[in-house]
Scaffold this motif. Structure first.
Motif, PDB file in Angstrom:
ATOM      1  N   LEU A 233       0.815  -1.215   0.000  1.00 54.56           N
ATOM      2  CA  LEU A 233       0.000   0.000   0.000  1.00 54.56           C
ATOM      3  C   LEU A 233       0.848   1.265   0.000  1.00 54.56           C
ATOM      4  CD1 LEU A 233      -2.726  -1.120   2.587  1.00 54.56           C
ATOM      5  CD2 LEU A 233      -2.977  -0.925   0.099  1.00 54.56           C
ATOM      6  N   ASP A 234       2.159   1.115  -0.021  1.00 56.78           N
ATOM      7  CA  ASP A 234       3.092   2.244  -0.048  1.00 56.78           C
ATOM      8  C   ASP A 234       2.844   3.176   1.143  1.00 56.78           C
ATOM      9  OD1 ASP A 234       5.210   3.699  -1.041  1.00 56.78           O
ATOM     10  OD2 ASP A 234       3.959   4.959  -2.345  1.00 56.78           O
ATOM     11  N   LEU A 235       2.720   2.589   2.331  1.00 57.12           N
ATOM     12  CA  LEU A 235       2.445   3.378   3.528  1.00 57.12           C
ATOM     13  C   LEU A 235       3.733   3.900   4.137  1.00 57.12           C
ATOM     14  CD1 LEU A 235      -0.260   1.147   5.267  1.00 57.12           C
ATOM     15  CD2 LEU A 235      -0.587   3.104   3.742  1.00 57.12           C
ATOM     16  N   PRO A 236       3.706   5.104   4.692  1.00 52.85           N
ATOM     17  CA  PRO A 236       4.908   5.637   5.341  1.00 52.85           C
ATOM     18  C   PRO A 236       5.181   4.895   6.645  1.00 52.85           C
ATOM     19  CG  PRO A 236       3.043   7.087   5.709  1.00 52.85           C
ATOM     20  CD  PRO A 236       2.575   6.049   4.734  1.00 52.85           C
ATOM     21  N   VAL A 237       6.404   4.992   7.103  1.00 48.62           N
ATOM     22  CA  VAL A 237       6.797   4.359   8.363  1.00 48.62           C
ATOM     23  C   VAL A 237       6.178   5.135   9.515  1.00 48.62           C
ATOM     24  CG1 VAL A 237       8.748   3.819   9.869  1.00 48.62           C
ATOM     25  CG2 VAL A 237       8.952   3.492   7.391  1.00 48.62           C
ATOM     26  N   THR A 238       5.510   4.408  10.423  1.00 47.60           N
ATOM     27  CA  THR A 238       4.904   5.063  11.589  1.00 47.60           C
ATOM     28  C   THR A 238       5.539   4.619  12.898  1.00 47.60           C
ATOM     29  OG1 THR A 238       3.208   3.338  11.633  1.00 47.60           O
ATOM     30  CG2 THR A 238       2.667   5.375  10.464  1.00 47.60           C
ATOM     31  N   GLN A 239       6.531   3.723  12.819  1.00 50.63           N
ATOM     32  CA  GLN A 239       7.159   3.235  14.046  1.00 50.63           C
ATOM     33  C   GLN A 239       8.294   4.140  14.526  1.00 50.63           C
ATOM     34  OE1 GLN A 239       6.508   1.163  11.431  1.00 50.63           O
ATOM     35  NE2 GLN A 239       4.795   0.053  12.366  1.00 50.63           N
ATOM     36  N   GLY A 240       8.623   5.152  13.765  1.00 44.89           N
ATOM     37  CA  GLY A 240       9.724   6.037  14.132  1.00 44.89           C
ATOM     38  C   GLY A 240       9.318   7.046  15.183  1.00 44.89           C
ATOM     39  N   PRO A 241      10.207   7.982  15.492  1.00 48.70           N
ATOM     40  CA  PRO A 241       9.914   8.999  16.508  1.00 48.70           C
ATOM     41  C   PRO A 241       8.774   9.914  16.064  1.00 48.70           C
ATOM     42  CG  PRO A 241      11.937   9.529  15.319  1.00 48.70           C
ATOM     43  CD  PRO A 241      11.545   8.138  14.894  1.00 48.70           C
ATOM     44  N   ALA A 242       8.039  10.406  17.045  1.00 53.10           N
ATOM     45  CA  ALA A 242       6.921  11.304  16.766  1.00 53.10           C
ATOM     46  C   ALA A 242       7.417  12.662  16.300  1.00 53.10           C
ATOM     47  CB  ALA A 242       6.066  11.462  18.010  1.00 53.10           C
ATOM     48  N   GLN A 243       6.641  13.305  15.457  1.00 55.15           N
ATOM     49  CA  GLN A 243       6.912  14.671  15.008  1.00 55.15           C
ATOM     50  C   GLN A 243       5.884  15.599  15.654  1.00 55.15           C
ATOM     51  OE1 GLN A 243       6.882  14.883  10.700  1.00 55.15           O
ATOM     52  NE2 GLN A 243       7.693  12.805  10.495  1.00 55.15           N
ATOM     53  N   HIS A 244       6.296  16.808  15.952  1.00 53.87           N
ATOM     54  CA  HIS A 244       5.372  17.800  16.498  1.00 53.87           C
ATOM     55  C   HIS A 244       4.675  18.516  15.343  1.00 53.87           C
ATOM     56  CE1 HIS A 244       6.445  17.450  20.749  1.00 53.87           C
ATOM     57  NE2 HIS A 244       7.699  17.257  20.341  1.00 53.87           N
ATOM     58  N   LEU A 245       3.372  18.683  15.492  1.00 47.13           N
ATOM     59  CA  LEU A 245       2.553  19.302  14.453  1.00 47.13           C
ATOM     60  C   LEU A 245       1.701  20.394  15.084  1.00 47.13           C
ATOM     61  CD1 LEU A 245       1.567  19.119  11.438  1.00 47.13           C
ATOM     62  CD2 LEU A 245      -0.261  17.624  12.302  1.00 47.13           C
ATOM     63  N   GLN A 246       1.808  21.612  14.568  1.00 49.93           N
ATOM     64  CA  GLN A 246       1.023  22.718  15.095  1.00 49.93           C
ATOM     65  C   GLN A 246      -0.386  22.634  14.544  1.00 49.93           C
ATOM     66  OE1 GLN A 246       2.531  24.839  17.266  1.00 49.93           O
ATOM     67  NE2 GLN A 246       0.613  25.941  17.700  1.00 49.93           N
ATOM     68  N   VAL A 247      -1.374  22.569  15.441  1.00 47.49           N
ATOM     69  CA  VAL A 247      -2.786  22.503  15.062  1.00 47.49           C
ATOM     70  C   VAL A 247      -3.519  23.585  15.846  1.00 47.49           C
ATOM     71  CG1 VAL A 247      -4.865  21.093  14.965  1.00 47.49           C
ATOM     72  CG2 VAL A 247      -2.618  20.032  14.638  1.00 47.49           C
ATOM     73  N   GLY A 248      -3.865  24.667  15.160  1.00 50.94           N
ATOM     74  CA  GLY A 248      -4.445  25.798  15.870  1.00 50.94           C
ATOM     75  C   GLY A 248      -3.443  26.365  16.847  1.00 50.94           C
ATOM     76  N   ASN A 249      -3.849  26.434  18.110  1.00 48.61           N
ATOM     77  CA  ASN A 249      -2.948  26.936  19.145  1.00 48.61           C
ATOM     78  C   ASN A 249      -2.256  25.810  19.907  1.00 48.61           C
ATOM     79  OD1 ASN A 249      -3.607  29.655  18.646  1.00 48.61           O
ATOM     80  ND2 ASN A 249      -5.490  29.451  19.857  1.00 48.61           N
ATOM     81  N   ARG A 250      -2.404  24.578  19.414  1.00 46.61           N
ATOM     82  CA  ARG A 250      -1.866  23.434  20.135  1.00 46.61           C
ATOM     83  C   ARG A 250      -0.823  22.698  19.306  1.00 46.61           C
ATOM     84  NH1 ARG A 250      -6.010  19.392  22.122  1.00 46.61           N
ATOM     85  NH2 ARG A 250      -4.253  18.924  23.502  1.00 46.61           N
ATOM     86  N   GLN A 251      -0.007  21.907  20.004  1.00 42.22           N
ATOM     87  CA  GLN A 251       0.932  21.024  19.327  1.00 42.22           C
ATOM     88  C   GLN A 251       0.491  19.578  19.549  1.00 42.22           C
ATOM     89  OE1 GLN A 251       5.119  21.390  20.074  1.00 42.22           O
ATOM     90  NE2 GLN A 251       5.344  22.932  18.492  1.00 42.22           N
ATOM     91  N   LEU A 252       0.303  18.858  18.440  1.00 37.61           N
ATOM     92  CA  LEU A 252      -0.040  17.445  18.501  1.00 37.61           C
ATOM     93  C   LEU A 252       1.125  16.616  17.987  1.00 37.61           C
ATOM     94  CD1 LEU A 252      -3.715  17.444  17.152  1.00 37.61           C
ATOM     95  CD2 LEU A 252      -2.899  17.806  19.489  1.00 37.61           C
ATOM     96  N   LEU A 253       1.022  15.304  18.181  1.00 39.24           N
ATOM     97  CA  LEU A 253       2.034  14.374  17.699  1.00 39.24           C
ATOM     98  C   LEU A 253       1.526  13.666  16.452  1.00 39.24           C
ATOM     99  CD1 LEU A 253       3.137  12.705  21.060  1.00 39.24           C
ATOM    100  CD2 LEU A 253       4.217  14.635  19.870  1.00 39.24           C
ATOM    101  N   CYS A 254       2.391  13.508  15.462  1.00 42.22           N
ATOM    102  CA  CYS A 254       2.074  12.700  14.292  1.00 42.22           C
ATOM    103  C   CYS A 254       3.333  11.928  13.908  1.00 42.22           C
ATOM    104  CB  CYS A 254       1.567  13.554  13.132  1.00 42.22           C
ATOM    105  SG  CYS A 254       2.848  14.519  12.296  1.00 42.22           S
TER     106      CYS A 254
END
Length: 364
Positions: A233-254
């Motif tokens: 399915l050509d899926l990206p690797v999700t087992q690696g370290p989390a990245q910080h993602l700015q969502v509105g005024n918050r930071q989430l992990l992806c």
């Protein structure tokens, strides 16, 4: 009996050749084009929608409508069809999670005003005469108190409200600790709305034609997420370290994001303190979602289960393409205690299933 004939009989003395026929004919044609046979409950709801449309366009008083029934029986299909066919510009179609997230946000912004709810509704529903409110449910006492004020305000504004729910009014806020405090809202619904059950022996979402128009149903459920499945399915690797993602005024992990594609682990979205507004904001930026590591929900706290339910609701309502990766078959993962899991199971069952590859026969 032919469907249009049955609808005309149910319209009775309220029938208006100009105003209600557009609703009845729209649904008759839509059902025929999509290969559906309307259930008796759907036909009664269509007749009620046509009747109230005639009253509305004639300038007469209207009664709002409350459609309830099990998952997959065509309630949202009716609501969306009514919204599409209604010959009126001053209308809005909203989803429970979206509307309440924005309602809370607006009331916080107007908190210094005497009537924060009224000011918020002025912004959210400016010039609106018809509000189509999909997937209505109440499990939180805080929301219940706000809903009481909201419904009173909507009816005071003379708005025609069409509500769909999996619950009859008396089944809302089922927690016995709080149910009695919600009784005034249940009484208000009975006084100001026609309550109609939309039932059918069949879950319409299970029919092949239900998969033809949605991006969500083009998604997949994959288990157990082997390297071969992910590569296919050509899926990206999700087992690696989390990245910080700015969502509105918050930071989430992806785990990955590129263009309109975003990847999370189940823990990133459901075990962290995320909220519906986070999912709504993410939907504005991403169309293709990958959620990895769905566990057995029965082993998760109720709050985690509820976040997953809310997330699926938002993705389904926003028609996002979803690849969900679980550790076990979907039915095993979805066993849990949260109240709305039946709706989640019905929606996720529409995903294409990618099962484990069979093991090769042993060499004799």
């Amino acid at each position: 009996m032919a469907v249009p004939t049955l609808i005309r009989r149910l319209l009775g003395k309220h029938r208006s050749p100009r105003n209600d026929a557009c609703i009845a004919q729209f649904f008759a044609q839509k059902a025929q084009q999509q290969g559906y046979t309307l259930s008796a409950g759907q036909t009664r709801a269509i007749a009620a929608m046509a009747r109230e449309t005639a009253h509305l366009l004639a300038g007469h008083a209207t009664r709002s409508l409350y459609l309830h029934g099990p998952v997959g029986r065509g309630k949202s299909w009716l609501l969306d069809g009514f919204f599409q066919a209604l010959p009126l510009a001053e209308k809005q179609r909203v989803h429970f999670h979206d509307f309440f997230a924005r309602l809370h946000q607006g009331m916080f912004q107007h908190r210094e005003q005497h009537d924060a709810l009224g000011a918020t509704l002025d912004n959210l529903l400016a010039d609106c005469r018809v509000l189509c409110f999909d997937e209505f449910h109440v499990h939180d006492i805080g929301d219940a108190m706000l809903i009481s004020r909201l419904f009173k305000a909507l009816f005071q504004r003379g708005m025609l409200v069409l509500v769909t729910s999996n619950y009859p009014p008396e089944g809302l806020l089922p927690n016995p600790l709080y149910h009695q405090r919600f009784k005034p809202v249940i009484d208000l619904i009975a006084a100001r709305m026609d309550v109609l059950e939309v039932s059918s022996p069949q879950d319409f979402r299970s029919l092949p034609q239900a998969h033809a128009t949605q991006r969500f149903t083009a998604g997949r459920y994959v288990w157990p997420g082997t390297a071969a499945q992910r590569a296919a399915l050509d899926l990206p690797v999700t087992q690696g370290p989390a990245q910080h993602l700015q969502v509105g005024n918050r930071q989430l992990l992806c785990r990955h994001h590129q263009a309109r594609t975003i990847a999370f682990t189940f823990a990133d979205l459901c075990e962290e303190l995320t909220a519906v507004m986070d999912y709504l904001l993410l939907c504005e930026a991403f169309d293709h979602w990958i959620i990895d590591g769905l566990p057995r929900l029965a082993q998760c706290p109720i709050a985690v289960q509820q976040r997953f339910i809310n997330l699926v609701d938002v993705l389904y309502d926003r028609d996002k393409h979803l690849i969900l990766i679980g550790n076990e078959p979907l039915a095993d993962c979805l066993a849990g205690q949260a109240i709305d899991l039946a709706r989640t199971a019905s929606r996720l069952s529409q995903l294409q299933q990618t099962d484990p590859q069979p093991l090769p026969d042993p060499v004799s």
